[in-house]
Write a protein that holds these residues in place. Sequence first.
Motif, PDB file in Angstrom:
ATOM      1  N   LEU A 103       0.836  -1.202   0.000  1.00 20.17           N
ATOM      2  CA  LEU A 103       0.000   0.000   0.000  1.00 20.17           C
ATOM      3  C   LEU A 103       0.868   1.249   0.000  1.00 20.17           C
ATOM      4  CD1 LEU A 103      -3.006   0.794   0.107  1.00 20.17           C
ATOM      5  CD2 LEU A 103      -2.818   0.892   2.589  1.00 20.17           C
ATOM      6  N   SER A 104       0.448   2.246  -0.749  1.00 23.74           N
ATOM      7  CA  SER A 104       1.192   3.514  -0.804  1.00 23.74           C
ATOM      8  C   SER A 104       0.221   4.677  -0.655  1.00 23.74           C
ATOM      9  CB  SER A 104       1.940   3.644  -2.126  1.00 23.74           C
ATOM     10  OG  SER A 104       1.040   3.810  -3.204  1.00 23.74           O
ATOM     11  N   LEU A 105       0.765   5.826  -0.289  1.00 14.47           N
ATOM     12  CA  LEU A 105      -0.055   7.020  -0.088  1.00 14.47           C
ATOM     13  C   LEU A 105      -0.717   7.450  -1.394  1.00 14.47           C
ATOM     14  CD1 LEU A 105      -0.576   8.586   2.494  1.00 14.47           C
ATOM     15  CD2 LEU A 105       1.148  10.241   1.794  1.00 14.47           C
ATOM     16  N   ALA A 106       0.036   7.373  -2.493  1.00 15.77           N
ATOM     17  CA  ALA A 106      -0.506   7.774  -3.796  1.00 15.77           C
ATOM     18  C   ALA A 106      -1.680   6.874  -4.188  1.00 15.77           C
ATOM     19  CB  ALA A 106       0.590   7.703  -4.863  1.00 15.77           C
ATOM     20  N   ALA A 107      -1.557   5.575  -3.896  1.00 16.16           N
ATOM     21  CA  ALA A 107      -2.636   4.635  -4.224  1.00 16.16           C
ATOM     22  C   ALA A 107      -3.885   4.933  -3.400  1.00 16.16           C
ATOM     23  CB  ALA A 107      -2.160   3.203  -3.980  1.00 16.16           C
ATOM     24  N   VAL A 108      -3.704   5.269  -2.111  1.00 12.68           N
ATOM     25  CA  VAL A 108      -4.841   5.602  -1.247  1.00 12.68           C
ATOM     26  C   VAL A 108      -5.541   6.856  -1.756  1.00 12.68           C
ATOM     27  CG1 VAL A 108      -5.527   6.333   1.073  1.00 12.68           C
ATOM     28  CG2 VAL A 108      -3.877   4.491   0.802  1.00 12.68           C
ATOM     29  N   TYR A 109      -4.754   7.893  -2.107  1.00  6.96           N
ATOM     30  CA  TYR A 109      -5.346   9.127  -2.620  1.00  6.96           C
ATOM     31  C   TYR A 109      -6.125   8.885  -3.920  1.00  6.96           C
ATOM     32  CZ  TYR A 109      -2.540  11.906   0.674  1.00  6.96           C
ATOM     33  OH  TYR A 109      -1.998  12.462   1.810  1.00  6.96           O
ATOM     34  N   THR A 110      -5.547   8.082  -4.801  1.00  6.01           N
ATOM     35  CA  THR A 110      -6.218   7.772  -6.076  1.00  6.01           C
ATOM     36  C   THR A 110      -7.540   7.040  -5.832  1.00  6.01           C
ATOM     37  OG1 THR A 110      -4.059   7.590  -7.178  1.00  6.01           O
ATOM     38  CG2 THR A 110      -5.956   6.624  -8.308  1.00  6.01           C
ATOM     39  N   ALA A 111      -7.507   6.061  -4.927  1.00  6.76           N
ATOM     40  CA  ALA A 111      -8.725   5.310  -4.596  1.00  6.76           C
ATOM     41  C   ALA A 111      -9.765   6.225  -3.969  1.00  6.76           C
ATOM     42  CB  ALA A 111      -8.389   4.173  -3.644  1.00  6.76           C
ATOM     43  N   THR A 112      -9.341   7.172  -3.149  1.00  8.85           N
ATOM     44  CA  THR A 112     -10.266   8.119  -2.519  1.00  8.85           C
ATOM     45  C   THR A 112     -11.012   8.934  -3.566  1.00  8.85           C
ATOM     46  OG1 THR A 112      -8.941   8.309  -0.499  1.00  8.85           O
ATOM     47  CG2 THR A 112     -10.428  10.124  -0.985  1.00  8.85           C
ATOM     48  N   VAL A 113     -10.283   9.399  -4.597  1.00  9.94           N
ATOM     49  CA  VAL A 113     -10.903  10.201  -5.654  1.00  9.94           C
ATOM     50  C   VAL A 113     -11.959   9.383  -6.398  1.00  9.94           C
ATOM     51  CG1 VAL A 113     -10.502  11.354  -7.862  1.00  9.94           C
ATOM     52  CG2 VAL A 113      -8.947  11.749  -5.955  1.00  9.94           C
ATOM     53  N   PHE A 114     -11.586   8.158  -6.815  1.00 11.24           N
ATOM     54  CA  PHE A 114     -12.526   7.332  -7.584  1.00 11.24           C
ATOM     55  C   PHE A 114     -13.700   6.869  -6.718  1.00 11.24           C
ATOM     56  CE2 PHE A 114      -8.980   7.068 -10.564  1.00 11.24           C
ATOM     57  CZ  PHE A 114      -9.648   7.174 -11.777  1.00 11.24           C
ATOM     58  N   ASN A 115     -13.420   6.541  -5.455  1.00 14.09           N
ATOM     59  CA  ASN A 115     -14.514   6.171  -4.541  1.00 14.09           C
ATOM     60  C   ASN A 115     -15.508   7.305  -4.392  1.00 14.09           C
ATOM     61  OD1 ASN A 115     -14.119   3.535  -3.844  1.00 14.09           O
ATOM     62  ND2 ASN A 115     -12.938   3.950  -2.013  1.00 14.09           N
ATOM     63  N   SER A 116     -14.977   8.525  -4.284  1.00 12.12           N
ATOM     64  CA  SER A 116     -15.834   9.701  -4.135  1.00 12.12           C
ATOM     65  C   SER A 116     -16.728   9.894  -5.355  1.00 12.12           C
ATOM     66  CB  SER A 116     -14.964  10.942  -3.907  1.00 12.12           C
ATOM     67  OG  SER A 116     -15.752  12.095  -3.773  1.00 12.12           O
ATOM     68  N   ILE A 117     -16.153   9.704  -6.553  1.00  7.05           N
ATOM     69  CA  ILE A 117     -16.926   9.860  -7.793  1.00  7.05           C
ATOM     70  C   ILE A 117     -18.032   8.820  -7.866  1.00  7.05           C
ATOM     71  CG2 ILE A 117     -16.812   9.645 -10.312  1.00  7.05           C
ATOM     72  CD1 ILE A 117     -13.931  10.808 -10.093  1.00  7.05           C
ATOM     73  N   PHE A 118     -17.672   7.548  -7.670  1.00  7.04           N
ATOM     74  CA  PHE A 118     -18.667   6.477  -7.791  1.00  7.04           C
ATOM     75  C   PHE A 118     -19.704   6.528  -6.671  1.00  7.04           C
ATOM     76  CE2 PHE A 118     -15.128   4.298 -10.203  1.00  7.04           C
ATOM     77  CZ  PHE A 118     -15.754   4.370 -11.436  1.00  7.04           C
ATOM     78  N   SER A 119     -19.287   6.931  -5.475  1.00  5.66           N
ATOM     79  CA  SER A 119     -20.234   7.053  -4.357  1.00  5.66           C
ATOM     80  C   SER A 119     -21.283   8.111  -4.639  1.00  5.66           C
ATOM     81  CB  SER A 119     -19.491   7.390  -3.060  1.00  5.66           C
ATOM     82  OG  SER A 119     -18.658   6.327  -2.668  1.00  5.66           O
ATOM     83  N   SER A 120     -20.896   9.161  -5.369  1.00  4.52           N
ATOM     84  CA  SER A 120     -21.857  10.207  -5.733  1.00  4.52           C
ATOM     85  C   SER A 120     -22.981   9.643  -6.588  1.00  4.52           C
ATOM     86  CB  SER A 120     -21.158  11.342  -6.495  1.00  4.52           C
ATOM     87  OG  SER A 120     -20.286  12.044  -5.651  1.00  4.52           O
ATOM     88  N   PHE A 121     -22.631   8.750  -7.518  1.00  2.00           N
ATOM     89  CA  PHE A 121     -23.662   8.131  -8.363  1.00  2.00           C
ATOM     90  C   PHE A 121     -24.664   7.366  -7.504  1.00  2.00           C
ATOM     91  CE2 PHE A 121     -20.655   9.081 -11.662  1.00  2.00           C
ATOM     92  CZ  PHE A 121     -21.420   9.208 -12.815  1.00  2.00           C
ATOM     93  N   SER A 122     -24.140   6.586  -6.556  1.00  3.65           N
ATOM     94  CA  SER A 122     -25.030   5.790  -5.703  1.00  3.65           C
ATOM     95  C   SER A 122     -25.871   6.657  -4.787  1.00  3.65           C
ATOM     96  CB  SER A 122     -24.205   4.808  -4.860  1.00  3.65           C
ATOM     97  OG  SER A 122     -23.601   3.844  -5.677  1.00  3.65           O
ATOM     98  N   SER A 123     -25.224   7.624  -4.104  1.00  2.00           N
ATOM     99  CA  SER A 123     -25.927   8.386  -3.075  1.00  2.00           C
ATOM    100  C   SER A 123     -26.988   9.312  -3.659  1.00  2.00           C
ATOM    101  CB  SER A 123     -24.931   9.182  -2.226  1.00  2.00           C
ATOM    102  OG  SER A 123     -24.281  10.168  -2.992  1.00  2.00           O
ATOM    103  N   VAL A 124     -26.659  10.052  -4.722  1.00  3.94           N
ATOM    104  CA  VAL A 124     -27.624  10.989  -5.311  1.00  3.94           C
ATOM    105  C   VAL A 124     -28.788  10.231  -5.932  1.00  3.94           C
ATOM    106  CG1 VAL A 124     -27.981  12.737  -7.104  1.00  3.94           C
ATOM    107  CG2 VAL A 124     -25.917  12.809  -5.698  1.00  3.94           C
ATOM    108  N   ALA A 125     -28.484   9.194  -6.729  1.00  3.91           N
ATOM    109  CA  ALA A 125     -29.544   8.434  -7.392  1.00  3.91           C
ATOM    110  C   ALA A 125     -30.427   7.707  -6.379  1.00  3.91           C
ATOM    111  CB  ALA A 125     -28.936   7.432  -8.378  1.00  3.91           C
ATOM    112  N   PHE A 126     -29.827   7.165  -5.315  1.00  2.00           N
ATOM    113  CA  PHE A 126     -30.628   6.466  -4.316  1.00  2.00           C
ATOM    114  C   PHE A 126     -31.495   7.451  -3.537  1.00  2.00           C
ATOM    115  CE2 PHE A 126     -31.937   3.896  -0.840  1.00  2.00           C
ATOM    116  CZ  PHE A 126     -31.873   2.584  -1.279  1.00  2.00           C
ATOM    117  N   SER A 127     -30.927   8.602  -3.166  1.00  4.45           N
ATOM    118  CA  SER A 127     -31.702   9.619  -2.439  1.00  4.45           C
ATOM    119  C   SER A 127     -32.911  10.063  -3.248  1.00  4.45           C
ATOM    120  CB  SER A 127     -30.824  10.831  -2.122  1.00  4.45           C
ATOM    121  OG  SER A 127     -29.791  10.495  -1.224  1.00  4.45           O
ATOM    122  N   ALA A 128     -32.732  10.186  -4.570  1.00  9.13           N
ATOM    123  CA  ALA A 128     -33.838  10.610  -5.441  1.00  9.13           C
ATOM    124  C   ALA A 128     -34.863   9.500  -5.658  1.00  9.13           C
ATOM    125  CB  ALA A 128     -33.282  11.067  -6.792  1.00  9.13           C
ATOM    126  N   SER A 129     -34.541   8.274  -5.209  1.00  9.52           N
ATOM    127  CA  SER A 129     -35.411   7.120  -5.473  1.00  9.52           C
ATOM    128  C   SER A 129     -36.224   6.661  -4.269  1.00  9.52           C
ATOM    129  CB  SER A 129     -34.557   5.934  -5.954  1.00  9.52           C
ATOM    130  OG  SER A 129     -33.831   6.259  -7.106  1.00  9.52           O
TER     131      SER A 129
END
Length: 429
Positions: A103-129
């Motif tokens: 595990l590296s710091l750069a890998a954690v930061y990269t995963a955080t960015v992508f997790n944030s993007i994909f989580s937005s799809f789930s949270s906004v769409a689910f809240s609207a549903s």
Amino acid sequence: MNEQQKLKKATYHLYTFLISKMVGSLGAGVYSFGMSLYILSKTGSSLSFALNVILSFIPRIIISPIVGILSDRISRKKLVLGGQAGVILTVSALLLYTHEFGLSLAAVYTATVFNSIFSSFSSVAFSASIANLVDEARLQKAMSFNQLSSSVAGIGGPIVGGMLFGFVSMEVFLAVFIFAALVTFTLEATMNFNLFKKESPTNDVQKQETMFESFKAGFRYVNTQPTLKAILWLALWLNLFFMSVSVGGSYILVTVLEIDPTQIGFIEAGGAIGMLLTSIYFASRKQIQFPLVIVKRSTFATATVVMLIGLPVLFPLPMIWNFVYYFVIMVLFGTLGVITNTPLGVMFQTTITEEYRGRVFGIIEMMSMSAMPIGTLGYGVLFDLIPAYYILFASGLILMALVLLLLRPSILEMAHPELKQTEGKVVTE
């Protein structure tokens, strides 16, 4: 499908929703705890930790309005499941990388960015549903279950994460999160996201609009709804000034009062305990009659609690009483948060028109999240320059003024016309 079958399916949705959110939130809590401790133990830098937090905010601020537009155009179920799948793939890639290279710091930061993007799809769409998943009579229970899952994660995440950290590899943290996300994905895949959906003739018109035109239409809709606009502005300011508690509370506990880290852990758990108990109460009681009245009272009370946080700095107490005082403060904070969020969630689901619901929830998330990095950085500077109790007292006073301004009587009567018939009476429902 007849009405009885719909209600039976809605009951299934209600408890499937509770289990999926609880498992998913707990897995996310364990993952977040593990990654936070990893960053702090590897770097010893609060700046590195803060950078990870900011990287979790920024993508959501940018992507949320886009997801909101898509939620009003295409299948919300596909967006929810696509977002969940993206999170699973992201953390699986991080697990594979960790297994091969460590595990590296750069890998954690990269995963955080992508997790944030994909989580937005789930949270906004689910809240609207949510209003499409359960009948209106049980919307309050559904919103309470949502708060309940967050409180379980708030309590269980640090406990499970603390038990695992130092005894197992970081790969186990990633595997726990992937398993929890897979359970959530599987359960949500069984839901009917159109069960109570009301079709609108404007849907076809919207599909012919450009993304920018659709985005503007969402803002125009908000501008035509004075009550909704007032709530959105209140949410923005609340999130901004609540950063005084996130930043200032930790600063007072650790730096000023030097409370033991173990006790700080129990104090932070107090917020989740308050959320848990209040969520159970809301799930078991009948729907609130005047939600915006309750929201006004709870946010005003929250502003008072903000002012009280700095009190032990002015009037020193024995260490044990500092612990008790701040534990009670956090329980109150968690309790008032649920009292505010649950009625608001029900209002959003029942009053926002179906064809605009995705865009409005995207705007809500954008406005709420945008205040957090600004507030974190702003208060981080202020607490280094000005005594903490002055900042917290001033923040509480400003919040009170904003509540009185934005939720003034004319707005309350607009949201609840029947209030005029109850003038002079105490509104308890």
